[in-house]
Motif scaffolding. Structure first.
Motif, PDB file in Angstrom:
ATOM      1  N   GLY A 102      -7.896 -18.973  -0.311  1.00  0.00           N
ATOM      2  CA  GLY A 102      -6.458 -18.956  -0.510  1.00  0.00           C
ATOM      3  C   GLY A 102      -5.928 -17.732  -1.209  1.00  0.00           C
ATOM      4  O   GLY A 102      -4.883 -17.768  -1.827  1.00  0.00           O
ATOM      5  N   ARG A 103      -6.646 -16.657  -1.157  1.00  0.00           N
ATOM      6  CA  ARG A 103      -6.116 -15.419  -1.748  1.00  0.00           C
ATOM      7  C   ARG A 103      -6.051 -14.387  -0.643  1.00  0.00           C
ATOM      8  O   ARG A 103      -7.049 -14.019  -0.086  1.00  0.00           O
ATOM      9  CB  ARG A 103      -7.073 -14.909  -2.834  1.00  0.00           C
ATOM     10  N   SER A 104      -4.917 -13.893  -0.355  1.00  0.00           N
ATOM     11  CA  SER A 104      -4.881 -12.863   0.678  1.00  0.00           C
ATOM     12  C   SER A 104      -4.679 -11.499   0.060  1.00  0.00           C
ATOM     13  O   SER A 104      -4.224 -10.571   0.666  1.00  0.00           O
ATOM     14  CB  SER A 104      -3.772 -13.163   1.676  1.00  0.00           C
ATOM     15  N   CYS A 131       4.913 -10.809   6.760  1.00  0.00           N
ATOM     16  CA  CYS A 131       4.700 -11.914   5.819  1.00  0.00           C
ATOM     17  C   CYS A 131       3.909 -11.437   4.610  1.00  0.00           C
ATOM     18  O   CYS A 131       4.234 -11.756   3.466  1.00  0.00           O
ATOM     19  CB  CYS A 131       3.957 -13.056   6.493  1.00  0.00           C
ATOM     20  N   TRP A 132       2.870 -10.691   4.873  1.00  0.00           N
ATOM     21  CA  TRP A 132       2.041 -10.243   3.761  1.00  0.00           C
ATOM     22  C   TRP A 132       2.844  -9.375   2.792  1.00  0.00           C
ATOM     23  O   TRP A 132       2.811  -9.564   1.581  1.00  0.00           O
ATOM     24  CB  TRP A 132       0.836  -9.450   4.287  1.00  0.00           C
ATOM     25  N   TYR A 163      -0.207 -16.879   7.245  1.00  0.00           N
ATOM     26  CA  TYR A 163       0.259 -15.737   6.451  1.00  0.00           C
ATOM     27  C   TYR A 163       1.528 -16.112   5.688  1.00  0.00           C
ATOM     28  O   TYR A 163       1.692 -15.771   4.516  1.00  0.00           O
ATOM     29  CB  TYR A 163       0.535 -14.535   7.359  1.00  0.00           C
ATOM     30  N   ALA A 164       2.425 -16.827   6.374  1.00  0.00           N
ATOM     31  CA  ALA A 164       3.695 -17.197   5.747  1.00  0.00           C
ATOM     32  C   ALA A 164       3.446 -18.137   4.575  1.00  0.00           C
ATOM     33  O   ALA A 164       4.049 -17.987   3.502  1.00  0.00           O
ATOM     34  CB  ALA A 164       4.613 -17.846   6.779  1.00  0.00           C
ATOM     35  N   THR A 165       2.538 -19.099   4.748  1.00  0.00           N
ATOM     36  CA  THR A 165       2.256 -20.051   3.679  1.00  0.00           C
ATOM     37  C   THR A 165       1.707 -19.339   2.451  1.00  0.00           C
ATOM     38  O   THR A 165       2.148 -19.578   1.322  1.00  0.00           O
ATOM     39  CB  THR A 165       1.221 -21.091   4.158  1.00  0.00           C
ATOM     40  N   THR A 166       0.745 -18.464   2.687  1.00  0.00           N
ATOM     41  CA  THR A 166       0.170 -17.736   1.564  1.00  0.00           C
ATOM     42  C   THR A 166       1.228 -16.882   0.880  1.00  0.00           C
ATOM     43  O   THR A 166       1.247 -16.760  -0.345  1.00  0.00           O
ATOM     44  CB  THR A 166      -0.997 -16.876   2.048  1.00  0.00           C
ATOM     45  N   ALA A 167       2.113 -16.296   1.681  1.00  0.00           N
ATOM     46  CA  ALA A 167       3.187 -15.490   1.100  1.00  0.00           C
ATOM     47  C   ALA A 167       4.082 -16.364   0.230  1.00  0.00           C
ATOM     48  O   ALA A 167       4.463 -15.971  -0.878  1.00  0.00           O
ATOM     49  CB  ALA A 167       3.990 -14.814   2.212  1.00  0.00           C
ATOM     50  N   LEU A 168       4.375 -17.558   0.721  1.00  0.00           N
ATOM     51  CA  LEU A 168       5.192 -18.483  -0.076  1.00  0.00           C
ATOM     52  C   LEU A 168       4.509 -18.787  -1.407  1.00  0.00           C
ATOM     53  O   LEU A 168       5.134 -18.766  -2.469  1.00  0.00           O
ATOM     54  CB  LEU A 168       5.391 -19.804   0.693  1.00  0.00           C
TER      55      LEU A 168
END
Lengths: 955, 143
Positions: A720-722, A492-493, A530-535
């Motif tokens: 909210g920043r990965s 995801c990342w 992880y998926a949400t942040t990737a989106l």
């Protein structure tokens, strides 16, 4: 049963043992034991039970616990038995309590008193029994209660007592080193005890002491060497001989100690060369015990300062081990090879085919040992083959413990030696796919970092390619069912960061896949996060590139679900995503800059950007901020709150400032050091370590930065920043480069040199093509017959050299050591054995002497020890005969014969099953008759349910 | 430390003697014995007499129907432990005369006494058969 004495047993006990012995299943055994528990519970608390009866009850309790049931109802009776006057009853009581109780059990306090009394007894056997109990039951708190008496016993006239007293002191040292720190000199003193048993026992604690602090014991090198010399020259009592070897267990312990003392110390090592060389030459290579001593010699030689001659002897033994048919010897050979290649890496090459045989052996133990060896000899030229094999094996096993270990080794090797980025990504994918849940999360973080930073080359193009290939492979892998959580996080990342970077895939492709992941693994909140942040990143990049964003319907429904999620983390991410989508291109580009995961983050700790805002507020009449320390009257409350924050800080917002980012410098230094000095660098332990902060400077590589990074992870979730990567990671990548650079340089040169040797040799021996290929890829060239005679010749020449030369230095050294020893040691040590007999023997060639010993009858009596001749053709004598027979064969046969225990020492189940019946019980005919009669009277007989019970163990 | 435990287990997996040199609870012992006995019994005679198990090794040897299993630390000399087992069996054989499984069952405490002489604190402290057996013989005489 020869002499019954106090060992009298009732019919009831014999019946119990009989029924347990004949139980056919665990269930039947459990029934018998449960029944027995009921009986004993009733009986054991009856008044006035005779001593003998009570002793028997206690042994029945031991049976109950041994077979896995609780016998705590009877512990107190075992404790009581230790008070008894009868030695046998007392010792049985002590035995039972040591089996039943751990050192912290409440009942121990009742025994300490008895132990104190018994340590003062006039009967040395009582003292011994008490010392046995001391070694098992005394803990840190009770040490002072027995310490003074135990120390007095160190000078006891009986050697058995001195030996056990030394072990009691050893136990105290293990439990609480500080409590006996003033007494450790006793170990040195007892080393010179004139009883070899006491001396031998003292080696155990000394080994531990030396392992902890080598430098304080360097003065003992001469003593240890001299003791070992005497042992090897058979100056100890014959009672310590085992299969014609003089005190082999003592020799082994001494070699272990010398290995510690000589490690990295040239001067100390030089004192050892002669004696170790002598043992190499004298050792009987036809028996297991001889090989055990030889193996220990190899361990010693590979640990002390290298000596060419000894290394050669070691290599010879290793090649004999590896060529043997016995799996045990092969195993020892592989292990020994792993030790020796650290010093002379070239010896691996001549054994490559043997190593591959072991690798392909169906025996798991051997296979694992071989993988361990391969792990030690991995370099950039063979990393692909080795890691591939390791992963194949990892996939094939179920043992999670070993799977974890081998997975982390694969990762470690891949990170160190990866020949290409592509290969690295593929390898990591395989590891994650099959053992993802077993590898440490740090490995995943490392992988993300590597993909983000590239391999450190200043070639952006290569980095881009790496990322594209990662994205491509991940999109493919996502099709597989059931991926491990850790792997999905990485995927995801990477998809979020680089999914759309090269333009190969559209935003809707990637977001679609990400939504699929969130849906398919809906139970895994971390993956969903992880998926949400990737989106969010994908959409942000789209907006920043001023492209029109169409949210997929499945994505919209996912967001709706997450906005109402029970997890506040997921909710927050969803809201943030919503907010970001609503912003204009410029703002988005500021919040979510594209490909910025490696940018340094500068933290404005003073929050100066808020100054204007504050000024404005104060002007409007707001109260100025008062620092916590200056707030009076509220101190208690604020302290309390402060504590509160501390507790919450691990999983909530942090309110205190971050430490200064020092590790940037610290982590770089050890890493480069490691890269240059260690042969087998272990950059990063794969297990979670608690001690990061305290041991930071000594931990190689990026442990420090990883720690920082992990902390930022917590922040990242909140904000909210990965994409934050700690500033230190840049320094890391450069040092990574040097690691790779140097190793690759080495690799290239080895390749070319290997090629040359490879080309110059033509194969003559028939070896399967595949194996050769494997050998070539592992070792950089296959061993050819042309070479092996060459090395063999060299070895032969060298060994004859050794033989020729050995006479001269031996005698001169003997003189030297004789000069040295009397000064170093009291004379009693020199009188360990029967000096008159052995000193004359010394003049003879030790081999000749051995041959003389190998007369069949002599061997038989030696092996039996007991009057074997008086025993009619029983199995023990047969065993001795075969052993002797094998001794007389030539070398090659000897090895294959004796080294395989199943052939010689294990009784074949088919061999003479009739003779092993009870008719031959007992050391003499009368005893055997008695024994037989007794068991028959009880109804136990060889033809009953479990005839195995009667089989002679030594066959 | 060296030796962690010594087990004697027969072919059916029934424990005949168990001595631990580090404390394990009854449940832990039960689980461990089940696990390692299964592992060792599944092996054939050509395979190594050593098995890796978690973070230590088991060295085992079979005599007739009885398996002797010794759990040791990883840096222990496996071949030496294998011979240590044989020494134990030789000592028992000298004492009992053609020792068999039943001898150990009937005289469990004697077998333990011999072990107590040979191993203390997980270390091999005595390897002379005379010294191992003398205390047991004296016990027989005095009682």
């Amino acid at each position: 049963m020869g002499s019954q004495g106090g060992f009298y047993q009732s019919k009831e006990f014999l019946d119990l043992v009989k029924s347990i012995g004949e139980a056919r299943s665990k269930a039947e055994e459990d029934r018998i034991v449960l029944n027995e528990i009921e009986t004993l519970k009733r009986r054991i608390s009856e008044p006035d039970i005779p001593k003998r009866k009570m002793k028997e009850y206690i042994i029945r309790l031991v049976y109950i616990e041994m077979l896995g049931h609780d016998a705590s109802f009877g512990y107190i009776h075992a404790v009581k038995m230790t008070h008894d006057d009868s030695l046998l009853v007392k010792r049985t009581g002590y035995l039972a309590v040591t089996l039943f109780l751990n050192e912290d059990h409440d009942l121990i306090i009742l025994i300490v008193n008895t132990i104190q009394k018994d340590l003062k007894s006039d009967n040395y056997l009582v003292v011994c029994a008490a010392l046995n109990a001391v070694c098992k039951l005394i803990n840190e708190e009770t040490i002072p209660a027995v310490l003074p008496q135990a120390m007095e016993l160190l000078a006891h006239p009986k050697e058995a007592v001195r030996k056990k007293a030394i072990m009691a002191l050893h136990r105290f040292y293990q439990k609480s080193p500080s409590s006996v720190s003033h007494l450790v000199s006793n170990f040195r003193k007892r080393l010179c005890d004139n009883d070899p048993g006491v001396m031998g026992a003292t080696l155990c604690p000394l080994f531990e002491l030396i392992a902890r602090d080598v430098n304080s014991y360097k003065d003992l090198v001469i003593s240890f060497v001299s003791i070992l010399k005497q042992v090897a020259e058979r100056r100890l009592s014959k009672a310590y001989d085992y299969h014609q070897m003089p005190a082999p267990f003592i020799q082994i312990k001494l070699l272990k100690i010398l290995a510690l003392l000589g490690s990295g110390d040239k001067q100390a090592s030089e004192n050892m060369y002669t004696v170790v060389g002598d043992i190499f030459r004298k050792c009987d290579s036809s028996s297991n015990i001889g090989n055990a001593v030889l193996y220990e010699c190899i361990c010693c030689v590979s640990s002390i300062y290298p000596n060419p001659k000894l290394l050669e002897s070691a290599a010879d033994v290793i090649s004999r081990f590896l060529k043997s048919d016995s799996h045990n010897l092969k195993y020892m050979g592989i292990d020994a090879l792993g030790r020796l290649i650290k010093i002379s890496p070239e010896i691996a090459e001549q054994h490559q085919l043997a190593v591959i045989d072991c690798l392909e052996d169906p025996d798991d133990t051997l296979k694992r040992k071989t993988f361990e060896l391969l792990y030690k000899m991995t370099k950039s030229t063979n990393v692909e083959v080795i890691v591939d094999r390791m992963i194949d094996y990892m996939i094939s096993i179920n043992d999670n413990h070993y799977k974890t270990e081998i997975a982390s080794r694969c990762v470690e090797l891949a990170e160190q030696f990866a020949p290409s980025n592509q290969w690295f990504i593929q390898t990591m994918n395989r590891v994650f796919e099959h053992a993802g849940d077993l590898v440490n999360i740090k490995v995943a973080h490392n992988l993300m970092r590597l993909i983000a930073e590239g391999f450190g080359e200043d070639d952006d193009n290569a980095d881009t390619k790496l990322r594209s290939s990662a994205v491509e492979s991940y999109l493919r892998i996502l099709g597989e069912p059931k991926l491990p959580s850790v792997f999905l996080q990485v995927i995801c990342w990477v998809l979020g960061e680089y999914g759309t970077a090269d333009g190969m895939f559209s935003a809707s492709d990637i977001t679609g896949k990400l939504c699929d992941v969130a849906e398919a693994y809906s139970n895994d909140e971390t993956v969903k996060a992880y998926a949400t942040t990737a989106l969010m990143k994908i959409y942000a990049f789209e907006i920043a590139a001023r492209r029109k964003v169409d949210m997929l319907p499945e994505c919209q429904s996912l967001m709706e679900e997450l906005l109402a999620s029970h997890s506040t983390d997921l909710q927050q991410r969803a809201y943030e995503l919503q907010a970001v989508i609503g912003l204009d291109a410029h703002a988005v580009a500021c919040i979510m800059p594209s490909d910025a995961s490696c940018e340094d983050i500068e933290v404005d700790r003073d929050l100066s950007f808020l100054n204007d805002y504050i000024q404005e507020a104060i002007e409007k009449g707001a109260q100025p901020y008062i620092p916590e320390s200056e707030r009076s009257g509220m101190l208690n409350i604020s302290n309390f709150r402060n504590q509160d924050h501390h507790e919450a800080s691990s999983h909530g917002l942090r309110f205190e400032a971050y430490e200064l980012p020092k590790p940037a410098v610290q982590s770089r230094i050890p890493q480069t050091l490691i890269a240059s000095t260690e042969i087998v660098p272990v950059p990063e332990p794969m297990y979670p370590r608690e001690s990061y902060q305290t041991t930071m400077p000594s931990i190689p590589s990026d442990a420090g930065s990883a720690e920082l990074k992990l902390r930022l992870e917590g922040v990242q979730k909140k904000w909210g920043r990965s994409t934050y990567t700690p500033a230190t990671s840049t320094s890391n990548s450069t040092s990574q480069k040097t690691v790779n650079g140097t190793s690759q340089g080495d690799g290239a040169s080895t390749v070319s040199s290997m090629r040359e040797t490879y080309d110059s040799r033509k194969p003559q021996v028939e070896v399967s093509h595949e194996k050769q290929k494997l050998a070539a890829s592992l070792f950089g060239g296959s061993s050819k017959t042309e070479k092996s005679p060459a090395t063999g010749h060299k070895a032969a020449k060298a060994s004859s050299h050794v033989v020729e030369k050995s006479h001269v230095p031996k005698s001169s050294l003997e003189v030297a050591s004789e000069k040295a020893t009397p000064a170093q040691q009291p004379p009693d040590l020199l009188d360990l054995g029967e000096p008159t007999a052995t000193s004359t023997a010394l003049q003879l060639d030790p081999f000749k002497q051995l041959e003389g010993l190998l007369d069949a009858t002599e061997v038989a009596s030696a092996v039996n020890g007991a009057p074997a001749a008086s025993r009619s053709p029983d199995i023990m004598a047969l065993y001795a005969d075969t052993a002797a027979g094998i001794h007389n064969k030539n070398d090659a046969d000897l090895l294959s014969g004796l080294s395989n225990p199943s052939v010689t020492n294990m009784p074949g189940t088919t061999a003479m099953p009739q003779v092993t019946q009870s008719s031959s019980k007992g050391p003499n005919p009368k005893d055997s008759l008695e024994k037989d009669a007794l068991v028959r009277q009880m109804g136990v007989n060889p033809s009953s349910q479990n005839p195995n019970l009667f089989k002679d163990l030594l066959g | 430390m060296g030796i962690r435990f010594i087990l004697m287990v027969n072919k059916q997996g029934q424990t005949r003697l168990a001595q631990y040199y580090e404390w394990l609870t009854l449940e832990e012992r039960r689980a461990l014995e089940g696990e390692i006995v299964r592992k060792c019994l599944a092996r054939n005679e050509q395979q190594c007499s050593f098995v890796e198990h978690r973070n230590y090794k088991i060295v085992y040897r079979r005599y007739a129907s009885l398996f002797f299993l010794v759990g040791v630390d990883n840096d222990e000399n496996e071949l030496a432990i294998l011979e240590f087992i044989h020494l134990l069996v030789e000592a028992m054989d000298r004492h009992f005369g053609n020792v068999c499984e039943l001898d150990i069952m009937f005289h469990l405490e004697k077998a333990h006494f011999m072990l107590e002489e040979m191993v203390m604190n997980g270390c091999i402290v005595e390897t002379s058969k005379a010294n191992i057996l003398t205390p047991v013989q004296l016990l027989e005489k005095t009682s």
